[in-house]
Write an enzyme that holds these catalytic residues in place. Structure first.
Site, PDB file in Angstrom:
ATOM      1  N   ASN A   9      -8.740  21.225  18.056  1.00 25.34           N
ATOM      2  CA  ASN A   9      -8.507  22.490  17.354  1.00 25.34           C
ATOM      3  C   ASN A   9      -7.959  22.157  15.968  1.00 25.34           C
ATOM      4  O   ASN A   9      -6.807  21.740  15.835  1.00 25.34           O
ATOM      5  CB  ASN A   9      -7.511  23.343  18.154  1.00 25.34           C
ATOM      6  CG  ASN A   9      -7.182  24.647  17.457  1.00 25.34           C
ATOM      7  OD1 ASN A   9      -7.725  24.951  16.390  1.00 25.34           O
ATOM      8  ND2 ASN A   9      -6.284  25.421  18.051  1.00 25.34           N
ATOM      9  N   LYS A  11      -7.355  24.195  13.659  1.00 27.98           N
ATOM     10  CA  LYS A  11      -6.512  25.306  13.177  1.00 27.98           C
ATOM     11  C   LYS A  11      -6.870  25.647  11.733  1.00 27.98           C
ATOM     12  O   LYS A  11      -8.050  25.579  11.358  1.00 27.98           O
ATOM     13  CB  LYS A  11      -5.032  24.941  13.356  1.00 27.98           C
ATOM     14  CG  LYS A  11      -4.733  24.494  14.792  1.00 27.98           C
ATOM     15  CD  LYS A  11      -3.284  24.508  15.154  1.00 27.98           C
ATOM     16  CE  LYS A  11      -3.135  24.078  16.607  1.00 27.98           C
ATOM     17  NZ  LYS A  11      -1.800  24.237  17.113  1.00 27.98           N
ATOM     18  N   HIS A  96      -5.495  31.975  21.856  1.00 34.07           N
ATOM     19  CA  HIS A  96      -4.590  30.883  21.467  1.00 34.07           C
ATOM     20  C   HIS A  96      -3.201  31.462  21.207  1.00 34.07           C
ATOM     21  O   HIS A  96      -3.063  32.563  20.666  1.00 34.07           O
ATOM     22  CB  HIS A  96      -5.115  30.162  20.220  1.00 34.07           C
ATOM     23  CG  HIS A  96      -4.371  28.891  19.955  1.00 34.07           C
ATOM     24  ND1 HIS A  96      -3.144  28.880  19.341  1.00 34.07           N
ATOM     25  CD2 HIS A  96      -4.651  27.606  20.275  1.00 34.07           C
ATOM     26  CE1 HIS A  96      -2.702  27.628  19.291  1.00 34.07           C
ATOM     27  NE2 HIS A  96      -3.605  26.842  19.837  1.00 34.07           N
ATOM     28  N   GLU A  98      -1.030  30.995  19.024  1.00 34.49           N
ATOM     29  CA  GLU A  98      -0.706  31.408  17.652  1.00 34.49           C
ATOM     30  C   GLU A  98      -1.243  32.813  17.378  1.00 34.49           C
ATOM     31  O   GLU A  98      -0.630  33.592  16.635  1.00 34.49           O
ATOM     32  CB  GLU A  98      -1.265  30.376  16.654  1.00 34.49           C
ATOM     33  CG  GLU A  98      -0.408  29.108  16.646  1.00 34.49           C
ATOM     34  CD  GLU A  98      -1.171  27.813  16.438  1.00 34.49           C
ATOM     35  OE1 GLU A  98      -2.306  27.834  15.944  1.00 34.49           O
ATOM     36  OE2 GLU A  98      -0.607  26.744  16.791  1.00 34.49           O
ATOM     37  N   GLU A 168      -1.586  25.781  27.526  1.00 37.07           N
ATOM     38  CA  GLU A 168      -0.862  25.281  26.365  1.00 37.07           C
ATOM     39  C   GLU A 168       0.546  25.874  26.355  1.00 37.07           C
ATOM     40  O   GLU A 168       0.753  26.983  25.835  1.00 37.07           O
ATOM     41  CB  GLU A 168      -1.591  25.677  25.072  1.00 37.07           C
ATOM     42  CG  GLU A 168      -2.982  25.107  24.964  1.00 37.07           C
ATOM     43  CD  GLU A 168      -3.431  25.017  23.505  1.00 37.07           C
ATOM     44  OE1 GLU A 168      -3.675  23.887  23.039  1.00 37.07           O
ATOM     45  OE2 GLU A 168      -3.521  26.050  22.827  1.00 37.07           O
ATOM     46  N   GLY A 174       2.616  21.502  18.706  1.00 36.89           N
ATOM     47  CA  GLY A 174       3.048  21.067  17.380  1.00 36.89           C
ATOM     48  C   GLY A 174       4.493  20.610  17.327  1.00 36.89           C
ATOM     49  O   GLY A 174       5.062  20.448  16.249  1.00 36.89           O
ATOM     50  N   SER A 216       0.857  18.790  21.962  1.00 38.65           N
ATOM     51  CA  SER A 216       1.309  17.442  21.593  1.00 38.65           C
ATOM     52  C   SER A 216       0.566  16.331  22.348  1.00 38.65           C
ATOM     53  O   SER A 216       1.162  15.306  22.671  1.00 38.65           O
ATOM     54  CB  SER A 216       2.827  17.312  21.755  1.00 38.65           C
ATOM     55  OG  SER A 216       3.480  18.228  20.878  1.00 38.65           O
TER      56      SER A 216
END
Ligand code: 13P
Length: 250
Positions: A9, A11, A96, A98, A168, A174, A216
């Protein structure tokens, strides 16, 4: 047997020049080390056409990070599956964290997207995961259960061959804080049971559905994570955005 899958991904992190350089590098180096694994990349929407062109015929699939669940219509700023089919895009991320956290995407909107995209022949990677405060409050399985039931409910079992799931945990994205293989395995096995419970004969569907882990994932922890029985691959952010570390995931 479910295949092992590495999905990158990208992003909103790469410029066009960087995305194309990475795609060219993958085209040159990845096929030789791919073996029995599958590789995918999810560039930002504006780079989809050019990255898809570079990776055409390479065996590396290209997917969209976000697609609106409708045909060509009045919906300012969004991208239709009809647009992306023109470039051979057949994969999409949905839900996702985010987008859930910062853009207000709900389980019910994700459900609309999953259903529409799967019906339109896209393979969907439906993302779920708990936040740190939810984990600390002991609510991980409650949250994951609701994400599965509400996000994947009322979808006919025939469409499930077009659906993958990504676990996730938001606290691992991250942050460099990876879930332990045991924590990830526990969540994946729970997700598989929840999927099996969605409909009659769901056990067969759940047994064949790939569930990726994201948060991660790096070259030095990927092998152990992927050795867990219910972990079928990685949905990788940072480490997929540089050629050397992407190649190191295989
Ligand atoms: P990181 O691998 O950078 O933690 O990102 C994970 C992710 O969000 C993939 O979708």
């Amino acid at each position: 047997m479910r295949p092992k899958i590495i999905a990158g991904n990208w992003k909103m992190n790469l410029s066009e020049k960087e995305a194309l350089a990475l795609a060219n590098g993958l085209r040159e180096k990845l096929p030789a080390i791919l073996k029995d694994k599958r590789a995918l990349v999810f560039p930002s929407t504006v780079h989809l056409a050019s990255v898809a062109k570079v990776l055409e015929g390479s065996g590396i699939d290209v997917g969209a990070q976000n697609i609106y669940p409708a045909s060509l219509t009045a919906m300012t700023g969004e991208t239709s599956p009809d647009h992306l089919k023109e470039f051979g895009i057949k994969f999409a991320l949905v839900g996702h964290s985010e987008r859930r956290q910062f853009l207000g995407e709900t389980n019910s909107f994700c459900n609309q997207k999953v259903r529409y995209l799967a019906e339109n022949d896209f393979t969907v990677i439906y993302c779920v995961g708990e936040t740190l405060s939810e984990r600390e409050a002991g609510r991980t399985f409650e949250v994951l259960g609701a994400q599965i039931r509400e996000g994947l409910g009322n979808i006919s079992s025939g469409l499930f061959s077009k659906i993958w799931v990504a676990y996730e945990p938001v606290w691992a994205i991250g942050t460099g804080k990876v879930a332990t293989p045991a924590q990830a395995q526990e969540a994946h096995s729970f997700l598989r049971k929840e999927i099996a419970a969605l409909f009659q004969s769901g056990a067969d569907v759940a047994a064949s559905l790939p569930i990726l882990y994201g948060g991660s994932v790096k070259p030095d922890n990927v092998k152990e994570l992927l050795s867990q029985p219910d972990i079928d691959g990685g949905l990788v952010g940072g480490a997929s955005q540089k050629l050397e570390s992407y190649l190191g995931l295989f």
